[in-house]
Design an enzyme around this catalytic site. Sequence first.
Site, PDB file in Angstrom:
ATOM      1  N   ASP A   1       5.977  -3.480  14.195  1.00  0.00           N
ATOM      2  CA  ASP A   1       5.823  -2.813  15.500  1.00  0.00           C
ATOM      3  C   ASP A   1       7.159  -2.276  15.996  1.00  0.00           C
ATOM      4  O   ASP A   1       7.248  -1.141  16.496  1.00  0.00           O
ATOM      5  CB  ASP A   1       5.169  -3.751  16.534  1.00  0.00           C
ATOM      6  CG  ASP A   1       5.676  -5.181  16.466  1.00  0.00           C
ATOM      7  OD1 ASP A   1       6.007  -5.638  15.358  1.00  0.00           O
ATOM      8  OD2 ASP A   1       5.759  -5.845  17.512  1.00  0.00           O
TER       9      ASP A   1
ATOM     10  N   TYR B   1      -5.652  -3.524   0.560  1.00  0.00           N
ATOM     11  CA  TYR B   1      -6.352  -2.576  -0.308  1.00  0.00           C
ATOM     12  C   TYR B   1      -6.941  -3.279  -1.533  1.00  0.00           C
ATOM     13  O   TYR B   1      -7.380  -2.631  -2.465  1.00  0.00           O
ATOM     14  CB  TYR B   1      -5.396  -1.473  -0.755  1.00  0.00           C
ATOM     15  CG  TYR B   1      -4.997  -0.553   0.366  1.00  0.00           C
ATOM     16  CD1 TYR B   1      -4.206  -1.014   1.416  1.00  0.00           C
ATOM     17  CD2 TYR B   1      -5.390   0.773   0.385  1.00  0.00           C
ATOM     18  CE1 TYR B   1      -3.831  -0.193   2.448  1.00  0.00           C
ATOM     19  CE2 TYR B   1      -5.021   1.609   1.420  1.00  0.00           C
ATOM     20  CZ  TYR B   1      -4.246   1.125   2.444  1.00  0.00           C
ATOM     21  OH  TYR B   1      -3.873   1.945   3.469  1.00  0.00           O
TER      22      TYR B   1
ATOM     23  N   LYS C   1       5.521  -8.352   9.000  1.00  0.00           N
ATOM     24  CA  LYS C   1       5.026  -8.998  10.221  1.00  0.00           C
ATOM     25  C   LYS C   1       4.985 -10.493   9.927  1.00  0.00           C
ATOM     26  O   LYS C   1       3.952 -11.171  10.079  1.00  0.00           O
ATOM     27  CB  LYS C   1       3.635  -8.418  10.563  1.00  0.00           C
ATOM     28  CG  LYS C   1       3.072  -8.846  11.893  1.00  0.00           C
ATOM     29  CD  LYS C   1       3.600  -8.054  13.065  1.00  0.00           C
ATOM     30  CE  LYS C   1       3.039  -8.586  14.371  1.00  0.00           C
ATOM     31  NZ  LYS C   1       3.669  -8.013  15.563  1.00  0.00           N
TER      32      LYS C   1
ATOM     33  N   ASP D   1       1.279   3.026   4.686  1.00  0.00           N
ATOM     34  CA  ASP D   1       0.322   4.102   4.927  1.00  0.00           C
ATOM     35  C   ASP D   1       0.466   4.617   6.363  1.00  0.00           C
ATOM     36  O   ASP D   1       0.591   5.816   6.618  1.00  0.00           O
ATOM     37  CB  ASP D   1      -1.086   3.546   4.689  1.00  0.00           C
ATOM     38  CG  ASP D   1      -2.153   4.608   4.712  1.00  0.00           C
ATOM     39  OD1 ASP D   1      -1.820   5.780   4.458  1.00  0.00           O
ATOM     40  OD2 ASP D   1      -3.324   4.275   4.983  1.00  0.00           O
TER      41      ASP D   1
END
Length: 334
Positions: A204, A124, A171, A228
């Site tokens: 994930d 962002y 991740k 988000d």
Amino acid sequence: MAHTITLIPGDGIGPEVSNATMRVLAAAEVDIHWDVQEAGAAVAEKRGITLPDEVLASIRKNKIALKGPIGTPIGKGFRSVNVTLRQALDLYANVRPVRSLPGVEPRFEGTDVVIVRENTEDLYSGLELMIMPGIAQSMKIITERASIRICEYAFDYAERLGRKRVTVVHKANIMKLSDGLLLECFRKVAQKHPRIEPAEVIVDACAMQMVKNANRLDVIVTENLYGDILSDLGAGLVGGLGIIPGANIGSEAAVFEAVHGSAPDIAGKGIANPTALIQSAVMMLQHIGEHSAARKIERGLLTTMECGTRTVDLGGSASTEEFTRTLCDAVSRA
Ligand code: ATP
């Protein structure tokens, strides 16, 4: 004690759900003077800007704001008001409790997980460029300062609210430097909070765990984009976007808002569910120390849901007006 609070009604269903929320707060007899400020699409049409300076000035002065959803006009060069507000006021922690409500058909019973999302950086950052025709680049910024700060907020929150575990979602197996930095910061902060169990999950795998056994995650701390996406997944688990509240917390100010957007498809139809903004207002009351009013609204909400008054998005038939009236009665009696 009287409070002056900035109110931004917002776009789409924003004015409808904001109006309902103000009525519910009045029924709980909290003494609030609303400093109403316009931001978003409506102001963009009139003045060509989405976030006038006076809105930021009002929040800086009052320290607390309740905000309806604001859409970002696509393709007209406008920056997202939500992102600008969070960055300008340094509202670094976005707290989103994902909890089942009685009477709402959830995917799974008893979901109770809190998402603490870093709110100021990651993808962002707004740093994008076309390297050459056909190749675009977006920059993901992760800093040590913001990572330490958000992890500290998550551990403090877990201690304050009597939670058992904080799970960092990342991740780092792929983004070894950026997500690796978050992970490193998380481990450092975890050492200072021996009463809270730290856990690490790849994003994930987290998506699957949220569906299989969300409560194991307890308090999630994560980056802006993962937070988000996982919030909407959480909303789906407990009945939809119409019920999930949110708080954007900084050291100088706090802005409370629902997780959902402006839902232009149902705006003006009188069927929007105001629960998410009302629950955001409950978080706001807790933040400003109005605990008794917060409990009244929570009790009123439980009674209203249990007696079957539900809006269309939750499988009921109540309009925004009917739901708000029933809830105000229940809050006055609570
Ligand atoms: P935005 O562009 O502002 O994000 P959006 O419509 O793309 O708006 P959301 O508003 O978050 O995204 O919601 C997606 C859908 O969920 C909406 O189209 C609407 O049907 C439903 N929805 C969201 N919030 C509510 C609500 N409070 N009450 C009822 N339905 C809702």
